[in-house]
Design a protein around this motif. Structure first.
Motif, PDB file in Angstrom:
ATOM      1  N   ASP A 193       0.811  -1.201   0.000  1.00 33.17           N
ATOM      2  CA  ASP A 193       0.000   0.000   0.000  1.00 33.17           C
ATOM      3  C   ASP A 193       0.855   1.266   0.000  1.00 33.17           C
ATOM      4  O   ASP A 193       0.412   2.325  -0.382  1.00 33.17           O
ATOM      5  CB  ASP A 193      -0.924   0.027   1.223  1.00 33.17           C
ATOM      6  CG  ASP A 193      -2.001  -1.042   1.131  1.00 33.17           C
ATOM      7  OD1 ASP A 193      -2.273  -1.478   0.001  1.00 33.17           O
ATOM      8  OD2 ASP A 193      -2.548  -1.432   2.172  1.00 33.17           O
ATOM      9  N   SER A 194       2.085   1.185   0.444  1.00 35.50           N
ATOM     10  CA  SER A 194       2.970   2.345   0.429  1.00 35.50           C
ATOM     11  C   SER A 194       3.738   2.389  -0.881  1.00 35.50           C
ATOM     12  O   SER A 194       3.871   1.395  -1.578  1.00 35.50           O
ATOM     13  CB  SER A 194       3.950   2.273   1.607  1.00 35.50           C
ATOM     14  OG  SER A 194       4.752   1.119   1.498  1.00 35.50           O
ATOM     15  N   GLU A 227       0.456  11.321  -7.783  1.00 30.90           N
ATOM     16  CA  GLU A 227       0.328  10.799  -6.421  1.00 30.90           C
ATOM     17  C   GLU A 227       1.558  11.078  -5.555  1.00 30.90           C
ATOM     18  O   GLU A 227       1.516  10.883  -4.332  1.00 30.90           O
ATOM     19  CB  GLU A 227       0.091   9.283  -6.448  1.00 30.90           C
ATOM     20  CG  GLU A 227      -1.261   8.872  -7.012  1.00 30.90           C
ATOM     21  CD  GLU A 227      -1.214   8.632  -8.519  1.00 30.90           C
ATOM     22  OE1 GLU A 227      -2.098   7.930  -9.026  1.00 30.90           O
ATOM     23  OE2 GLU A 227      -0.284   9.154  -9.182  1.00 30.90           O
ATOM     24  N   ALA A 228       2.650  11.506  -6.167  1.00 29.96           N
ATOM     25  CA  ALA A 228       3.886  11.810  -5.433  1.00 29.96           C
ATOM     26  C   ALA A 228       4.595  12.963  -6.138  1.00 29.96           C
ATOM     27  O   ALA A 228       5.607  12.780  -6.803  1.00 29.96           O
ATOM     28  CB  ALA A 228       4.786  10.577  -5.357  1.00 29.96           C
ATOM     29  N   ASP A 234      -4.587   6.596  -7.692  1.00 31.21           N
ATOM     30  CA  ASP A 234      -5.231   6.907  -6.420  1.00 31.21           C
ATOM     31  C   ASP A 234      -5.729   8.353  -6.458  1.00 31.21           C
ATOM     32  O   ASP A 234      -4.932   9.295  -6.340  1.00 31.21           O
ATOM     33  CB  ASP A 234      -4.232   6.702  -5.281  1.00 31.21           C
ATOM     34  CG  ASP A 234      -4.875   6.772  -3.899  1.00 31.21           C
ATOM     35  OD1 ASP A 234      -5.808   7.562  -3.717  1.00 31.21           O
ATOM     36  OD2 ASP A 234      -4.414   6.043  -3.000  1.00 31.21           O
ATOM     37  N   ASN A 246      -7.706  10.058  -4.302  1.00 32.67           N
ATOM     38  CA  ASN A 246      -7.605  10.765  -3.027  1.00 32.67           C
ATOM     39  C   ASN A 246      -6.164  11.163  -2.714  1.00 32.67           C
ATOM     40  O   ASN A 246      -5.908  12.265  -2.217  1.00 32.67           O
ATOM     41  CB  ASN A 246      -8.179   9.910  -1.898  1.00 32.67           C
ATOM     42  CG  ASN A 246      -9.679   9.733  -2.032  1.00 32.67           C
ATOM     43  OD1 ASN A 246     -10.380  10.619  -2.520  1.00 32.67           O
ATOM     44  ND2 ASN A 246     -10.185   8.591  -1.598  1.00 32.67           N
ATOM     45  N   LYS A 247      -5.221  10.275  -3.003  1.00 32.99           N
ATOM     46  CA  LYS A 247      -3.807  10.594  -2.802  1.00 32.99           C
ATOM     47  C   LYS A 247      -3.397  11.777  -3.674  1.00 32.99           C
ATOM     48  O   LYS A 247      -2.684  12.679  -3.236  1.00 32.99           O
ATOM     49  CB  LYS A 247      -2.946   9.372  -3.137  1.00 32.99           C
ATOM     50  CG  LYS A 247      -1.444   9.591  -3.041  1.00 32.99           C
ATOM     51  CD  LYS A 247      -0.975   9.721  -1.614  1.00 32.99           C
ATOM     52  CE  LYS A 247       0.540   9.792  -1.538  1.00 32.99           C
ATOM     53  NZ  LYS A 247       1.019  10.013  -0.157  1.00 32.99           N
ATOM     54  N   THR A 248      -3.862  11.783  -4.907  1.00 33.22           N
ATOM     55  CA  THR A 248      -3.555  12.891  -5.818  1.00 33.22           C
ATOM     56  C   THR A 248      -4.099  14.208  -5.290  1.00 33.22           C
ATOM     57  O   THR A 248      -3.404  15.235  -5.288  1.00 33.22           O
ATOM     58  CB  THR A 248      -4.127  12.602  -7.214  1.00 33.22           C
ATOM     59  OG1 THR A 248      -3.524  11.429  -7.751  1.00 33.22           O
ATOM     60  CG2 THR A 248      -3.888  13.765  -8.153  1.00 33.22           C
ATOM     61  N   GLN A 289      -4.788  15.010  -2.228  1.00 36.86           N
ATOM     62  CA  GLN A 289      -4.038  15.430  -1.038  1.00 36.86           C
ATOM     63  C   GLN A 289      -2.696  16.036  -1.427  1.00 36.86           C
ATOM     64  O   GLN A 289      -2.206  16.972  -0.778  1.00 36.86           O
ATOM     65  CB  GLN A 289      -3.854  14.247  -0.085  1.00 36.86           C
ATOM     66  CG  GLN A 289      -5.143  13.747   0.551  1.00 36.86           C
ATOM     67  CD  GLN A 289      -5.956  14.865   1.192  1.00 36.86           C
ATOM     68  OE1 GLN A 289      -5.447  15.650   1.996  1.00 36.86           O
ATOM     69  NE2 GLN A 289      -7.243  14.940   0.838  1.00 36.86           N
ATOM     70  N   GLU A 290      -2.096  15.505  -2.495  1.00 35.07           N
ATOM     71  CA  GLU A 290      -0.856  16.085  -3.008  1.00 35.07           C
ATOM     72  C   GLU A 290      -1.101  17.489  -3.559  1.00 35.07           C
ATOM     73  O   GLU A 290      -0.297  18.401  -3.377  1.00 35.07           O
ATOM     74  CB  GLU A 290      -0.256  15.186  -4.088  1.00 35.07           C
ATOM     75  CG  GLU A 290       0.500  14.000  -3.560  1.00 35.07           C
ATOM     76  CD  GLU A 290       1.798  14.420  -2.889  1.00 35.07           C
ATOM     77  OE1 GLU A 290       2.809  14.619  -3.568  1.00 35.07           O
ATOM     78  OE2 GLU A 290       1.786  14.571  -1.647  1.00 35.07           O
TER      79      GLU A 290
END
Length: 307
Positions: free
Chosen positions: A79-80, A193-194, A216, A218-220, A222-223
Motif C-alpha cells: 500500500d505504500s 500521487e507523489a 489513487d 484521493n492521494k492525488t 491530497q498532493e
C-alpha cells in the motif's frame, strides 16, 4: 449550465465490435452515439456528422490488438509507495508505446479543444486575476493548456508533470508556441500521487482530464492540497460517471473494465466531482456540462477548489 466538452486524447483504432451499432438518447441532449468503435479513418473526437462512442478523454482508446502487443507490468508494491513512485503508480511501458500515446494526444484532440476552449478560458482567467506566479500542471501531456498561460505576468513560471516522458518534446513545443519563455517552463517526469514539489510552494495547480486515470484519486488530491500555498487554487476539468438510472451509466459500467485495460487506466465510472468536494478544500465551485465531442465520457465536472 454550460453545454458542450474529454482530454486531451482520442485516437483511431482498428474496428472493435465492428458490427455493433448503438443509438443512445442521453437525457435531453438528443445526441445519437453510433458505432461502438470507429474505423481507422474516423476521428474519435466527434468532429464530423456522426457522434461516435469514444472510450476515453485524457488517454487514448486502443484496440484489443494493441493490448496484446503491450507488456502490462503488474506492481508488487504494498500500500505504500516504492522508492520510485513512478514504478508503482505507472509501471514502465516500451518507448514505442509511450511515443504512440504522445503522438495520438498531440494529433487527435482538435475538435475537443475547440469545444472546450470557452470553458477553459473562463477557468484560466483566474490565474491572471489571481496573479499566480508559480503554477503546477498535473498530467500536462502534450501541453494543450499552455496557450492559456500566455497572458500571465512576465515573472510567472509553469511546471508540468506527466508519467510519460515522451510527452516532453510536445509540451516544450507547445510552451514555445504559446510564447512561454524556456526559462519559465519545466517538464518533470513524475506521477500526481507523489509530486516532486515542496509543500506550500505553488500558487495554482491545474489538472484537466487527469483524475480518470490516476491510480489513487484521493492521494492525488491530497498532493494537490499539500503543494498549494494557503489561498491557492486548483483548476480542474474531469469527466465523471453519468447519473444512476441512465442508459449512459449502464454502458459506462459495462465498458469500464475494458476501458481500464486498453486506455492506460482510465475509468468511466469515477465520481470525481464528489471526490474533489470531499477532499478538504476550504471551498469548491463545481459545474457540470455535457459535451458533444465527448460522447461516452460525459458529463464533465469543471471548476475551482480553494485551499
Amino acid at each position: 449550465m454550460f453545454v458542450g466538452i474529454s482530454s486531451p486524447t482520442q485516437i483511431t483504432s482498428t474496428p472493435f465490435f465492428s458490427n455493433i451499432k448503438i443509438k443512445l438518447n442521453l437525457n435531453n441532449s438528443h445526441q445519437s452515439i453510433q458505432n461502438l468503435a470507429k474505423s481507422p479513418s474516423s476521428s474519435c473526437t466527434g468532429g464530423g456528422s456522426n457522434n461516435n462512442i469514444c472510450l476515453c478523454g485524457r488517454r487514448p482508446f486502443l484496440a484489443t490488438i494493441s493490448t496484446a502487443l503491450i507488456p502490462l507490468h503488474q506492481s508488487n508494491a504494498s500500500d505504500s509507495f516504492s522508492d520510485d513512485p513512478i514504478v508503482w503508480v505507472h509501471p514502465p511501458r516500451p518507448d514505442w508505446y509511450e511515443e504512440f500515446y504522445a503522438v495520438a494526444m498531440d494529433a487527435s484532440m482538435k475538435s475537443y479543444e475547440d469545444e472546450i476552449a470557452g470553458y477553459k478560458s473562463e477557468l484560466f482567467a483566474n490565474l491572471t486575476t489571481g496573479k499566480a506566479a508559480k503554477i503546477l500542471e498535473i498530467g500536462i501531456g502534450t501541453g494543450p493548456n499552455l496557450k492559456y498561460y500566455s497572458n500571465l505576468a512576465s515573472g510567472a513560471s509553469v511546471v508540468g508533470v506527466d508519467p510519460n516522458r515522451k510527452m516532453e518534446k510536445y509540451a516544450q513545443a507547445a510552451a514555445q508556441a504559446s510564447g512561454l519563455p524556456p526559462t519559465k517552463f519545466q517538464f518533470i517526469h513524475a506521477v500526481a500521487e507523489a509530486l516532486p514539489v515542496s509543500d506550500a510552494s505553488m500558487d495554482a495547480v491545474v489538472g484537466t482530464l487527469v483524475l480518470c486515470s490516476v491510480k489513487d484519486v484521493n492521494k492525488t488530491l491530497q498532493e494537490v492540497k499539500r503543494v498549494l500555498k494557503p489561498g491557492g487554487i486548483y483548476i480542474f476539468v474531469e469527466h465523471v460517471a453519468a447519473e444512476d438510472g441512465t442508459f449512459l451509466k449502464v454502458i459506462q459500467r459495462a465498458l469500464d473494465p475494458l476501458q481500464q485495460v486498453v486506455a492506460d487506466g482510465c475509468h468511466l465510472t469515477r465520481e470525481t466531482g464528489d471526490s474533489i468536494s470531499a477532499a478538504g478544500f476550504s471551498s469548491t465551485d463545481i459545474k457540470k456540462v455535457f459535451l458533444s465531442s465527448a460522447s461516452l465520457i460525459n458529463p464533465h465536472a469543471y471548476g475551482i477548489a480553494y485551499k
